[in-house]
Design an enzyme around this catalytic site. Structure first.
Site, mmCIF file in Angstrom:
data_model
loop_
_atom_site.group_PDB
_atom_site.id
_atom_site.type_symbol
_atom_site.label_atom_id
_atom_site.label_comp_id
_atom_site.label_asym_id
_atom_site.label_seq_id
_atom_site.Cartn_x
_atom_site.Cartn_y
_atom_site.Cartn_z
ATOM 1 N N LYS A 125 0.823 -1.207 0.000
ATOM 2 C CA LYS A 125 0.000 0.000 0.000
ATOM 3 C C LYS A 125 0.861 1.261 0.000
ATOM 4 C CE LYS A 125 -4.065 -2.228 1.869
ATOM 5 N NZ LYS A 125 -3.556 -3.588 1.669
ATOM 6 N N LYS A 160 -8.470 1.763 5.014
ATOM 7 C CA LYS A 160 -8.017 0.379 5.031
ATOM 8 C C LYS A 160 -6.747 0.240 5.849
ATOM 9 C CE LYS A 160 -6.387 1.103 0.263
ATOM 10 N NZ LYS A 160 -6.486 0.592 -1.120
ATOM 11 N N ARG A 210 -6.390 -5.304 -12.158
ATOM 12 C CA ARG A 210 -5.063 -5.818 -11.862
ATOM 13 C C ARG A 210 -4.239 -5.767 -13.141
ATOM 14 N NH1 ARG A 210 -2.627 -8.999 -8.203
ATOM 15 N NH2 ARG A 210 -3.394 -7.338 -6.826
ATOM 16 N N ARG A 225 -11.680 -6.540 -11.558
ATOM 17 C CA ARG A 225 -12.407 -7.233 -10.486
ATOM 18 C C ARG A 225 -13.568 -6.341 -10.055
ATOM 19 N NH1 ARG A 225 -6.930 -7.640 -7.381
ATOM 20 N NH2 ARG A 225 -6.949 -5.564 -8.300
ATOM 21 N N ARG A 233 -16.066 -3.553 -2.517
ATOM 22 C CA ARG A 233 -14.770 -4.164 -2.803
ATOM 23 C C ARG A 233 -14.848 -5.040 -4.043
ATOM 24 N NH1 ARG A 233 -14.007 -7.250 2.703
ATOM 25 N NH2 ARG A 233 -16.144 -7.756 2.111
ATOM 26 N N ASP A 273 -2.818 -2.222 -8.877
ATOM 27 C CA ASP A 273 -4.266 -2.123 -8.768
ATOM 28 C C ASP A 273 -4.653 -0.722 -9.208
ATOM 29 O OD1 ASP A 273 -4.346 -4.668 -7.787
ATOM 30 O OD2 ASP A 273 -4.638 -4.097 -5.693
ATOM 31 N N GLU A 281 -2.767 0.530 -5.305
ATOM 32 C CA GLU A 281 -1.773 -0.305 -4.630
ATOM 33 C C GLU A 281 -0.757 -0.793 -5.654
ATOM 34 O OE1 GLU A 281 -3.243 -3.514 -2.229
ATOM 35 O OE2 GLU A 281 -4.831 -2.304 -1.316
ATOM 36 N N ASN A 283 1.427 -4.174 -5.824
ATOM 37 C CA ASN A 283 1.613 -5.479 -5.185
ATOM 38 C C ASN A 283 2.884 -6.147 -5.685
ATOM 39 O OD1 ASN A 283 -1.248 -6.052 -3.805
ATOM 40 N ND2 ASN A 283 -1.580 -5.016 -5.757
#
Length: 317
Positions: A125, A160, A210, A225, A233, A273, A281, A283
């Site tokens: 993050k 979050k 993604r 997503r 979410r 993301d 984000e 990842n």
């Protein structure tokens, strides 16, 4: 090549969607040998090298018992052609310690992907802070009053925890501020834990995309997503629907900018993301979505990744 996968327990894999399994399957198809261990099976003793109590595994092609393993044996990580750190978050103290063992293994000649130092330096993050031009308005703080001021400014926000995964612990607070105080207390533990707060991005209705970067280059398809029902979410683990789609020009440019910066730091595989055109984000621990993209588009992400792994391992020899 002789490959060691450091991952979660093999019997926890859901092979119909697991990205690490897709990597293993592609590597085995090329004749590479597969070994596996868990992070707690790493150790170091003075005068020696970092070792893993590792099992040689063979893929069976069966859906249930999908692997066959030889008895575990201690092997130095430097004896492998490549070591792949694929342990899922959370990035807790034990993960942190594992990266130090892996970095020591690098000093002994091991080739580790992603780089353990870069895993530590780019928490998923917080890594977005390096690229503020691509980020929605964001606050990182443990101060409750500062979080309230951020809400007062932006009115519709997402909160979050920094160590969550799969959508765990994500809250949305709208203009009415309903339950904001309780949510802050839950997440920041009365000021003892740092929280990420971001302005809500309405484009989430079209999906949390993604975007995979392999060897510094973006994969030409993304997995959007999409939240279902009243859920905010999009994470697949939270019930989101994964829809593969071509990488658009804006996201490609964003991925190229970030890939050119991060790939030279030893980050062979990165998962951005992106909601709308904003990165939420970055990842790097164990990016996923290989199989969903291949199943829907035919593009073999695992093949692309193993190609890059072979090049990187050869260059590091």
């Amino acid at each position: 090549m002789k490959l060691l996968f450091i991952a979660d327990p093999l019997d926890h894999f859901k092979i119909y969607k697991d990205t690490t399994f897709a990597m293993m399957r592609e590597a085995a198809a090329r004749g590479h040998t597969l070994w596996a261990c868990e992070p707690q099976q790493l150790s170091w003793r003075s005068g020696g090298r970092v070792t893993a109590l590792a099992q040689s595994i063979t893929l069976t092609g069966e859906a249930e018992r999908w692997w066959r393993a030889e008895p575990a044996a201690p092997l130095a990580l430097a004896e492998f052609d490549a070591v792949l750190m694929r342990k899922d978050p959370p990035f807790d103290s034990e993960y942190f310690y594992a990266t130090h063992l892996l970095e020591q293994a690098e000093r002994e000649g091991a080739r580790v992907f992603n780089s353990p130092r870069s895993l530590r330096d780019h928490p998923e993050k917080l890594a977005v802070m390096e690229f503020p031009q691509h980020v929605t308005p964001t606050l990182v703080s443990r101060d409750a009053d500062e979080i309230r001021r951020f809400h007062a400014e932006h009115r519709d926000i997402i909160l979050k925890p920094l160590d969550g995964m799969g959508g765990m612990g994500i809250f949305r607070v709208g203009a009415d501020g309903l339950n904001l105080g309780s949510i802050i207390e839950t997440l920041n533990q009365h000021g003892s834990r740092t929280v990420m707060v971001q302005r809500f991005i309405p484009e989430i209705v079209h999906g949390d995309k993604r975007v995979l970067i392999v060897g510094g280059e973006p994969v030409p398809f993304v997995l959007a997503r999409i939240p279902q029902g009243s859920e905010v979410r999009g994470n697949l683990a939270a019930g989101g629907k994964g829809v593969a789609q071509p990488l658009d020009a804006v996201d490609r440019e964003t991925a190229q900018v970030i890939g050119r910066v991060l790939a030279p730091r030893g980050l062979l595989l990165i998962g951005l993301d992106i909601i709308g055109d904003r990165v939420t984000e970055i990842n790097v621990t164990s990016p996923t979505c290989f199989q969903e993209i291949q199943q829907q588009t035919g593009f073999d992400v695992a093949r692309c990744f193993i190609d890059a792994l072979e090049r990187a391992a050869a260059a590091a020899r």
